[in-house]
Design a protein around this motif. Sequence first.
Motif, mmCIF file in Angstrom:
data_model
loop_
_atom_site.group_PDB
_atom_site.id
_atom_site.type_symbol
_atom_site.label_atom_id
_atom_site.label_comp_id
_atom_site.label_asym_id
_atom_site.label_seq_id
_atom_site.Cartn_x
_atom_site.Cartn_y
_atom_site.Cartn_z
ATOM 1 N N PHE A 211 69.978 -11.842 -3.674
ATOM 2 C CA PHE A 211 70.887 -12.429 -4.670
ATOM 3 C C PHE A 211 70.479 -12.006 -6.077
ATOM 4 C CE2 PHE A 211 71.907 -15.706 -7.773
ATOM 5 C CZ PHE A 211 73.255 -15.899 -7.564
ATOM 6 N N TRP A 212 69.192 -12.125 -6.393
ATOM 7 C CA TRP A 212 68.728 -11.797 -7.739
ATOM 8 C C TRP A 212 68.587 -10.286 -7.931
ATOM 9 C CZ3 TRP A 212 69.468 -15.326 -11.159
ATOM 10 C CH2 TRP A 212 69.452 -16.671 -10.790
ATOM 11 N N LEU A 213 68.193 -9.586 -6.895
ATOM 12 C CA LEU A 213 68.123 -8.122 -6.999
ATOM 13 C C LEU A 213 69.507 -7.522 -7.227
ATOM 14 C CD1 LEU A 213 65.559 -7.489 -4.134
ATOM 15 C CD2 LEU A 213 65.162 -7.035 -6.567
ATOM 16 N N ASP A 214 70.509 -8.079 -6.580
ATOM 17 C CA ASP A 214 71.874 -7.596 -6.784
ATOM 18 C C ASP A 214 72.324 -7.808 -8.239
ATOM 19 O OD1 ASP A 214 72.137 -6.773 -4.160
ATOM 20 O OD2 ASP A 214 73.190 -8.582 -3.496
ATOM 21 N N ARG A 215 71.795 -8.823 -8.901
ATOM 22 C CA ARG A 215 72.147 -9.074 -10.299
ATOM 23 C C ARG A 215 71.414 -8.125 -11.236
ATOM 24 N NH1 ARG A 215 75.070 -13.725 -9.589
ATOM 25 N NH2 ARG A 215 75.838 -13.750 -11.723
ATOM 26 N N GLY A 216 70.348 -7.463 -10.715
ATOM 27 C CA GLY A 216 69.671 -6.461 -11.518
ATOM 28 C C GLY A 216 68.272 -6.810 -11.972
ATOM 29 N N VAL A 217 67.670 -7.892 -11.449
ATOM 30 C CA VAL A 217 66.317 -8.222 -11.892
ATOM 31 C C VAL A 217 65.342 -7.152 -11.416
ATOM 32 C CG1 VAL A 217 66.860 -10.684 -11.846
ATOM 33 C CG2 VAL A 217 65.643 -9.657 -9.910
ATOM 34 N N ASP A 218 64.229 -7.051 -12.116
ATOM 35 C CA ASP A 218 63.260 -5.983 -11.860
ATOM 36 C C ASP A 218 62.101 -6.421 -10.977
ATOM 37 O OD1 ASP A 218 64.298 -3.788 -13.760
ATOM 38 O OD2 ASP A 218 64.269 -5.596 -15.000
ATOM 39 N N GLY A 219 62.069 -7.693 -10.603
ATOM 40 C CA GLY A 219 61.006 -8.135 -9.714
ATOM 41 C C GLY A 219 60.863 -9.639 -9.721
ATOM 42 N N PHE A 220 59.811 -10.085 -9.033
ATOM 43 C CA PHE A 220 59.569 -11.516 -8.842
ATOM 44 C C PHE A 220 58.089 -11.824 -9.033
ATOM 45 C CE2 PHE A 220 63.112 -10.194 -6.245
ATOM 46 C CZ PHE A 220 64.094 -11.127 -6.529
ATOM 47 N N ARG A 221 57.816 -12.862 -9.746
ATOM 48 C CA ARG A 221 56.491 -13.479 -9.727
ATOM 49 C C ARG A 221 56.576 -14.568 -8.674
ATOM 50 N NH1 ARG A 221 54.724 -19.026 -10.455
ATOM 51 N NH2 ARG A 221 52.570 -18.983 -11.182
ATOM 52 N N VAL A 222 55.677 -14.543 -7.698
ATOM 53 C CA VAL A 222 55.775 -15.422 -6.548
ATOM 54 C C VAL A 222 54.801 -16.587 -6.706
ATOM 55 C CG1 VAL A 222 55.676 -15.584 -4.046
ATOM 56 C CG2 VAL A 222 56.442 -13.459 -5.127
ATOM 57 N N ASP A 223 55.359 -17.773 -6.855
ATOM 58 C CA ASP A 223 54.578 -18.986 -7.059
ATOM 59 C C ASP A 223 53.819 -19.361 -5.794
ATOM 60 O OD1 ASP A 223 54.021 -21.398 -8.756
ATOM 61 O OD2 ASP A 223 55.037 -22.410 -7.095
ATOM 62 N N VAL A 224 52.568 -19.783 -5.952
ATOM 63 C CA VAL A 224 51.733 -20.223 -4.830
ATOM 64 C C VAL A 224 51.828 -19.220 -3.681
ATOM 65 C CG1 VAL A 224 51.018 -22.243 -3.482
ATOM 66 C CG2 VAL A 224 52.390 -22.565 -5.518
ATOM 67 N N ALA A 225 51.700 -17.954 -4.008
ATOM 68 C CA ALA A 225 51.884 -16.901 -3.006
ATOM 69 C C ALA A 225 50.858 -16.988 -1.881
ATOM 70 C CB ALA A 225 51.794 -15.531 -3.677
ATOM 71 N N HIS A 226 49.749 -17.680 -2.140
ATOM 72 C CA HIS A 226 48.687 -17.786 -1.132
ATOM 73 C C HIS A 226 48.817 -19.037 -0.279
ATOM 74 C CE1 HIS A 226 47.550 -20.327 -4.419
ATOM 75 N NE2 HIS A 226 46.345 -20.602 -3.994
ATOM 76 N N GLY A 227 49.920 -19.796 -0.432
ATOM 77 C CA GLY A 227 49.979 -21.093 0.214
ATOM 78 C C GLY A 227 51.019 -21.248 1.310
ATOM 79 N N LEU A 228 51.777 -20.197 1.621
ATOM 80 C CA LEU A 228 52.925 -20.369 2.506
ATOM 81 C C LEU A 228 52.531 -20.681 3.950
ATOM 82 C CD1 LEU A 228 54.134 -19.042 -0.031
ATOM 83 C CD2 LEU A 228 55.623 -17.719 1.461
ATOM 84 N N VAL A 229 51.459 -20.092 4.424
ATOM 85 C CA VAL A 229 51.067 -20.232 5.836
ATOM 86 C C VAL A 229 49.908 -21.211 5.946
ATOM 87 C CG1 VAL A 229 50.125 -19.017 7.836
ATOM 88 C CG2 VAL A 229 51.901 -17.934 6.430
ATOM 89 N N LYS A 230 50.036 -22.167 6.870
ATOM 90 C CA LYS A 230 48.988 -23.151 7.105
ATOM 91 C C LYS A 230 48.312 -22.879 8.445
ATOM 92 C CE LYS A 230 51.300 -25.142 3.649
ATOM 93 N NZ LYS A 230 52.393 -24.473 2.925
ATOM 94 N N GLN A 231 47.051 -23.218 8.539
ATOM 95 C CA GLN A 231 46.289 -22.987 9.772
ATOM 96 C C GLN A 231 46.875 -23.787 10.926
ATOM 97 O OE1 GLN A 231 42.051 -23.310 9.278
ATOM 98 N NE2 GLN A 231 41.675 -23.578 11.469
ATOM 99 N N ASP A 232 46.960 -23.170 12.074
ATOM 100 C CA ASP A 232 47.461 -23.860 13.266
ATOM 101 C C ASP A 232 46.681 -25.153 13.493
ATOM 102 O OD1 ASP A 232 49.267 -21.845 13.693
ATOM 103 O OD2 ASP A 232 48.094 -20.844 15.267
#
Length: 560
Positions: A211-232
């Motif tokens: 959606f945002w790439l189609d509008r022409g943005v040049d990239g993303f800063r990814v918040d809490v990029a280290h937190g998405l996956v939790k230990q089983d």
Amino acid sequence: MTSTDLAERTDLLSDPTRGEWWRTAVIYQIYPRSFADSSGDGIGDIPGITAHLDDLVELDVDAIWLSPFQRSPQKDAGYDVSDYCDVDPLFGTLSDFDLMLDAAHARGIRVIVDLVPNHSSDQHDWFQEALAAGPGSRERARYLFRDGDGVTGDVPPNNWESVFGGAAWTRVVEADGTPGQWYLHLFDSSQPDFDWSNEEVREEFRRVLRFWLDRGVDGFRVDVAHGLVKQDGLPDYVPPTDAGSMGGGESGVPYWGRDGVHEIYRDWHLVLAEYDGDRALCAEAWLPTPEQTAMWVRPDEMHQAFNFAYLETEWDAGALRAVIDESLAAYGAVGAPSTWVLSNHDVVRHASRLALTAENPQGHGIGPSSPGKPIPALGLRRARAATALMLALPGSSYLYQGEELGLPEVIDLPDDARQDPTWFRTNGERYGRDGCRVPIPWRQNAAAYGFSPSGFAWLPQPVEWAGLARDAQRADPSSTLSLYRTLLLERRRNALGAGTVAWLGGFGTDAVAFRNGNVTVLANLGSTPIALPDGIVIAASGPLAGRRLPADTTVWMARG
């Protein structure tokens, strides 16, 4: 800005010789609610950003990063997103965003937007559907719902604590009115964590990226990029008492830096590769070492990762030399640039942090009763020297709005003005991040120092900031603004971002000294002045004492 200057900057966006622009870019972080208010409601907005783009051209940055402006109840200043594909009315409209994006590109400035994939707002349609659907449903599987422990399920599923204080679990009331399951929120209770083992979640974020790439943005800063996956199994874990709120000092945390996150960003890398123009991903990943952080920027994953190890290094020459060496080696080993940073919206501004006299873990903030308050003059002197050192290093650098004005952390905010969830969830034990988020000053003699035409600002600005306003500094060659402009001009002119570090000896243990291309960089972190080498001074963070470099000062020199 002349038409020639404009044409040169615009050409930077399409110059084929400047591929992978993010390797050397200087990127300016805009915290929208505190940058510039065009409407008079006291909260910065997107038209306010557009109105000040020429100021950023004058500063000579390559790109801007916008902290969240998407639709949100604003329980955590926009990091609680209810609609990832719309602009919150507080900040304007999608049309306003498109106009700003076009205006930035017309000036040769790229635009990076914040993306918050670890959690949504509890007002997001998905979470509301999850509450209505009940246990075991497809809707709840998008989030981390679990049954409680104990005979009646009234004990949280584990002992995890929220980054903002208190338990990381909240129990819901089911549709029939009975106490029900618990959901995980590593942050505020209004920010439920997604379950990234769910393919529906993964596909939704591919849609958001496009959606945002189609509008022409040049990239993303990814918040809490280290937190998405939790230990089983979500095992119990108690962080060290001195740990920063976002981790970074310890390994083996069951919710930070798990191996599974790399698969997600390899997938995102492929999405960005569908688009022309070297679109970039930058990770906010708080990890213990540069070696671990570098794993996030391998060739098929992200493009940048903030060097928080560098940000957190104390003002000590030996420690800085070590972290620079470790960083260049670690990132270089995977073919990536280091991404240097000293301040952002989550940490005490470095004009104050570098002069603190007591420990201050990341996220705790400083306030009226904090121990070891900073020494203002010392903090500014060190901040100017630290910035001059950072901008001489090869790789990319991020600047946080207002640091080019030498803004310190605001310590004396009234309790009733504070808005950071940390302040409320810790019952005032931690001041949180409001002190680095106060709206910035533009004009010395204007209402709200030019931030808002109404004279209102969502956080009160200190009276001392009048002398730090941009218009008060613009014509002063000794001002912090003038220093930043000189450093950025010389950085570009001498291609320092694409250079290398060659260490220089003979200046003592309190010096950081190196050559990058044709520029010699010397920083004095001790108390005794250092004799300058032969050469012509092209930039200095403070006054020089003849041919001697005073304490807490950095100089750039060209060969004579």
